[in-house]
Design an enzyme around this catalytic site. Structure first.
Site, short mmCIF file in Angstrom:
data_model
loop_
_atom_site.label_atom_id
_atom_site.label_comp_id
_atom_site.label_asym_id
_atom_site.label_seq_id
_atom_site.Cartn_x
_atom_site.Cartn_y
_atom_site.Cartn_z
N GLY A 208 0.81 -1.20 0.00
CA GLY A 208 0.00 0.00 0.00
C GLY A 208 0.85 1.25 0.00
O GLY A 208 1.98 1.26 -0.50
N SER A 209 0.33 2.29 0.59
CA SER A 209 0.98 3.60 0.56
C SER A 209 2.13 3.69 1.56
O SER A 209 2.21 2.89 2.50
CB SER A 209 -0.04 4.69 0.87
OG SER A 209 -0.47 4.58 2.22
N GLY A 213 2.35 2.12 5.28
CA GLY A 213 3.51 1.37 5.76
C GLY A 213 4.06 1.95 7.04
O GLY A 213 4.48 1.22 7.95
N GLU A 230 5.62 -3.38 0.91
CA GLU A 230 5.76 -2.88 -0.46
C GLU A 230 4.92 -1.62 -0.55
O GLU A 230 3.69 -1.66 -0.50
CB GLU A 230 5.28 -3.91 -1.49
CG GLU A 230 5.52 -3.42 -2.92
CD GLU A 230 4.70 -4.13 -3.96
OE1 GLU A 230 4.26 -3.47 -4.91
OE2 GLU A 230 4.49 -5.35 -3.81
N CYS A 264 1.52 -0.58 -8.89
CA CYS A 264 2.65 -0.15 -8.06
C CYS A 264 3.92 -0.04 -8.90
O CYS A 264 4.79 0.79 -8.61
CB CYS A 264 2.86 -1.12 -6.90
SG CYS A 264 3.05 -2.84 -7.37
#
Length: 461
Positions: A208-209, A213, A230, A264
């Site tokens: 995610g963002s 994170g 990630e 991503c």
């Protein structure tokens, strides 16, 4: 009790709603995972693999249902969503095919009447927090190695794609995966934070963002558990003077606009040698203008809506700010009648006249937007590619393999491509540097974070 409400980006209408798990629900789910994991880990590896192979086949047999759910929840064209099911099966089967090798004990030579070995054991209960943009492909990266290694797994999907979690767990259960080994949870951020802070979770996988994170890192402080993160990306590509220009245009336009740019590892920055710059731009614009933006349930559509109106507005703001600073949008939005100044339907955008002061070249813009800059040398291209706080993938288009390898060693990235982009090979480790996060998924190395190492030191009498 609070609940999640999923609005379809197709028409903005409510698609479904589900109650969020209470704290008691979360504790029950974790207790079931703990209990089931102990028995699951005792089963022979071959038995676990066979059960999971059946689960993959069960998912594949339900491709139409999964594909329809993905399209309705996040807006990817129905002509493309079956590809995610094929990718799920490819990655899943590959990870199971290397399980025995990845989990095999390391036997050391005898020494002074000692038997020595290093073995891998499951960490216990894994929490996977998966995103909406590739709800199956991102989830399978941890689901298969975690379960094959003998862990239990709890899947928390985005509130935009809760059906994917429900469908996956149902398919795995129908395939014979024991109750409690693989579960889903619909929960608020506060509930997930409490789970991570408790002793109930042994490893967290998050896609995610950067902000998300950071929240995972904060929740896990002092727990000393593994975390695979990630996060964001602003992936670059460089088209050298010796590139096959047609191949580069076709590949990079697709890399920028597939899934409406909501990838991503999608391409957001392109650097083209000045000898090819204008021709590259002209070809890229011509190809982009052939896209069909529309209802993703229409088989003729190949560019669907942005996942949420709010996200589309954020992308519009990036475009507007870049244009205000001097960039030029080379794609006429009028060619895409479905697009508007509001809502989820957004025309693809190619920006020229860009530089690294502009948000499109600095920040993650999760949509169908790409900036193109001319460069005069490999050195300038590498410097610009590295001028980012992200580092997931980078691509170089060239006929010179040796030079590509040399450039790859200089570029700060987790994955380096030559003459391709926006792709994951399950045999290769998927990882990132800088604000893209840390940890590894896929490949044999993907098993390492999801297992504990134990050394055996046996003296023979």
């Amino acid at each position: 009790m609070s609940e999640l409400i999923t609005l379809s980006p197709i028409n903005g209408q409510e698609l479904l709603r589900r109650p969020h798990a209470s704290q008691a629900d979360a504790e029950r789910i974790v207790r079931a995972a703990r209990q089931a994991q102990r028995e699951w880990a005792q089963r022979p590896l071959n038995d676990r693999i066979a059960c999971l192979e059946t689960a993959i086949d069960t998912v594949s047999s339900r491709t139409d249902a999964f594909a329809d759910a993905i399209t309705r929840q996040m807006g990817r064209p129905i002509s493309q969503t079956p590809g995610e099911l094929r990718g799920f099966a490819e990655r899943g089967h590959y990870m199971l095919s290397v399980a025995e090798q990845a989990l095999a004990p390391i036997e050391l030579p005898p020494k002074d009447a000692l038997q020595r070995s290093i073995e891998r054991e499951p960490v216990g209960v894994v929490l996977t927090v998966a995103p909406w943009n590739y709800p199956l492909l991102t989830a399978v990266n941890s689901i298969m190695p975690a379960l094959a290694a003998g862990n239990a797994l709890i899947l928390k999907h985005s509130d935009q794609t809760p059906l994917c979690a429900e469908q996956l767990v149902a398919a795995f259960t129908d395939a014979g995966v024991p109750t409690g080994v693989f579960q889903y949870i619909h929960a608020t951020h506060d509930t997930i934070r409490a789970l991570i802070q408790s002793p109930d979770i042994d490893h967290v996988v998050f896609t995610g963002s950067v902000r998300g994170g950071g929240a995972i890192e904060e929740a896990a402080v002092g727990r000393f558990i593994g975390r695979g993160l990630e996060l964001g990306g602003n992936d670059p590509a460089y088209v050298r003077a010796d590139a096959d220009l047609g191949q580069a245009v076709d590949t990079l336009v697709d890399g920028a606009f597939f899934n409406s740019g909501q990838s991503c590892c999608g391409i957001q920055r392109i650097y083209v040698h000045q000898s090819h710059y204008q021709e590259f731009v002209d070809r890229a614009v011509a190809l982009t203008e052939q896209y069909r933006l529309g209802d993703p349930l229409d088989p003729e559509t190949n560019l669907g809506p942005i996942v949420r109106a709010r996200a589309a507005d954020e992308i519009r703001a990036v475009i507007a700010e870049s244009v205000r600073m001097g960039a030029r949008n080379c794609v006429d939005p009028a060619r895409f009648p479905k697009a508007g100044n509001a809502g989820t339907y957004l025309a693809p955008c190619i920006l020229t006249g860009v530089d690294h002061t502009m948000p499109v070249m600095n920040d993650e813009c999760f949509g169908p937007v790409v900036g193109i800059m001319p460069v005069t040398s490999d050195e300038q291209a590498v410097s610009l590619m590295n001028d980012s706080r992200y580092g997931l993938t980078a691509s170089v288009f060239t006929r010179d393999t040796q030079t590509a390898r040399e450039l790859g060693r200089q570029i700060q990235t987790g994955t380096f491509f030559m003459n391709r982009c926006d792709y994951l090979d399950p045999a290769l480790a998927w990882t990132g540097v800088k604000h893209t996060g840390h940890g590894i998924s896929l490949s044999i190395l993907g098993y390492h974070a999801l297992t504990r190492v134990k050394s055996y030191h046996l003296r023979l009498l």
